[in-house]
Each structure stands twice: as structure tokens, then as C-alpha cells.
Write an enzyme that holds these catalytic residues in place. Sequence first.
Site, short mmCIF file in Angstrom:
data_model
loop_
_atom_site.label_atom_id
_atom_site.label_comp_id
_atom_site.label_asym_id
_atom_site.label_seq_id
_atom_site.Cartn_x
_atom_site.Cartn_y
_atom_site.Cartn_z
N ARG A 148 0.85 -1.18 0.00
CA ARG A 148 0.00 0.00 0.00
C ARG A 148 0.89 1.24 0.00
NH1 ARG A 148 -2.38 -3.40 4.02
NH2 ARG A 148 -4.48 -4.11 3.46
N LYS A 172 -2.40 -2.31 7.91
CA LYS A 172 -3.62 -1.88 8.58
C LYS A 172 -3.81 -2.62 9.90
CE LYS A 172 -6.48 -0.34 4.72
NZ LYS A 172 -7.77 -0.53 4.01
N HIS A 237 -1.88 2.90 -6.13
CA HIS A 237 -2.85 1.84 -5.86
C HIS A 237 -3.09 0.98 -7.10
CE1 HIS A 237 -5.32 0.29 -2.68
NE2 HIS A 237 -6.32 0.14 -3.50
N ARG A 240 -0.46 -1.57 -7.20
CA ARG A 240 -0.77 -2.66 -6.25
C ARG A 240 -1.79 -3.62 -6.87
NH1 ARG A 240 -1.44 -4.24 -0.69
NH2 ARG A 240 -3.61 -4.46 -0.04
N HIS A 263 -4.75 -8.51 3.37
CA HIS A 263 -6.20 -8.40 3.46
C HIS A 263 -6.72 -9.21 4.64
CE1 HIS A 263 -6.62 -7.46 -1.12
NE2 HIS A 263 -6.37 -6.38 -0.40
N TYR A 272 -9.93 -9.65 -7.28
CA TYR A 272 -8.97 -9.73 -8.36
C TYR A 272 -9.26 -10.90 -9.30
CZ TYR A 272 -6.52 -6.24 -5.67
OH TYR A 272 -6.22 -5.09 -4.99
#
Length: 294
Positions: A148, A172, A237, A240, A263, A272
Site C-alpha cells: 500500500r 492496517k 494503488h 498494487r 487483506h 482480483y
Amino acid sequence: MPTDPRAIALFLDMLMSERGAAANTVSAYRRDLEGASADLSGGLTASGTDELERLFAGWAELAAASVARKRSALRRFFAFLVAEGIRGDNPALAIAGVKPGRPLPKTLSIEEVDRLFATLDELLAADANPPLVRLKALMELLYGSGLRATELVSLPRNAIRPPQPFAIVTGKGNKERLIPLSPTALRAVEAQLALVPRESRYLFPSGKGHLSRVWLYKLVQGLAAKAGIAPERISPHVLRHAFATHMLANGADLRALQTLLGHADISTTERYTHVESARLVATVKGLHPLADEG
């Protein structure tokens, strides 16, 4: 024009004293405005629509509700600046609203990514100056490891220790994960490390902190323009997304990809697979001899 900290303090004081805003609301607006100021290197108060659009592009992976709250904070902040005579316009009014649903991730073809790196290598061959050395490391980590933007620009200097072929990244939720690095990425990082003072806290320092997401966005778009790719089609992004889409196309396991991307929910990673499916359908429609027959 007051500095960002002064303008933000005045705005929050108005919310509390004149509007009677709740403490949680004031706290959320403070976080959003101070974060926006940091991303714009302290230039939030004087920023225009272009800067705010790049700012929002850096928030592409956030939930729609979070983006809507940040937009509200910015609109109210600039409305306050206008009411106080500090500014004559509200650039946040031009920012588009949050679109419902979650669109499929935008990506690039492998050929387009190859063109980006070929252009960068040509530039480096002509003049291996520090900004280009830094850009090479940034690009290798964006596309090569799927980081990210925030994870990348805030990488500690010691997060990557060549020749160890991996990095420890804090993503995150303050969760750490291990990211494998290609030999090309390691060489690019080694070149960048040679330019970064040992006492630096960050791998990509800038001023008293690290490179901002907005500046990273500008660098990536600048390279795209040189490579003949429309700048509006690309962002950190998007690179990514390209990493994830191309990994799946080459047979990567979905669970492994979930771990690499950081994730929490595999349903996020599964998007994806829809990108790849859409690409295959488009290929068949465009190339199959019976595709146009009713």
C-alpha cells in the site's frame, strides 16, 4: 494565511464553541484534517482542487464511509476558511461524491508495466541521480511486492536488510506481515539505502518525516507520462492492483495472495479473480471468430 495547525485549531474551536459539536466528532475531524495536512506536507490550507483530488486518490482503499467523513471534514474546514475571510473559495466543493458499491480494481497490462520499467531504466542509464534511484526503489516495491502507498512511504530504514530477501511491513490494524523481495527490488533498495543517512528513521525520508502519499502519486504519474501511458490511468494503488492481478494470472494461490496483500477478509482478495475473469471475457469477445455472431 495561517499555517495548517493554526487554521485547524481555529476551525475545531469554532465547532466546539459555536456549533456544540460532540467530542467524538471533533476528534475525528482533527485526525482527518491533520492527516490531510501531513499528506500535503503542511499545505492543506492553501491547497487547490488538484491537490485535494490527489489526496483523495491516496484514500482509494478506504471504506466509502471513511472517505465520505473525510470529505465532509474538508468541506466544512474550507467553508470555515471562506466564512472567516481566510480564503475566497472552497476547493473541496469540486470533489466528486463517493460512488456506491465497490468497482472492480483498475489495473494495467503486463506490457504497460514493462513499458514503465523500461522507461525508468532508460532514464537511470542516462543519469542515475538520487531522485531516479529513489523512484526505482519505490516502483520495484509497489509493483514487485504490492505494498500500500502508506506502507511504502513510511517504511523504516531498517525494514529491509539486504541480502535478506524479505521485508517486515506494518499494515492496517498495526499488523505485521512478511513481504518477499525479488533480486531486482533488493538491488534497487540497496542503491536507495546508499543515499539515505544512517540516522534516518525512514527508507524514503523527506524533510523531518517521510515521503508523502501525494508526492508518491505525482512521481508515479510523472513516470507514466514519460512512458506514454495516460497519467489519469495510474496511481500507486493501480500498481498494487496490477501486482495482484498479474500474480493471479500466473497461477498464484488466492490465500497466499491474501497474505501478501495484507487483506483481513479473503473476499477483498477475490475481487482480483473478477478482474482476471473480465479480462478473459473481453479477450474472447475481441478475438474469437464467432464472438460477433448472434
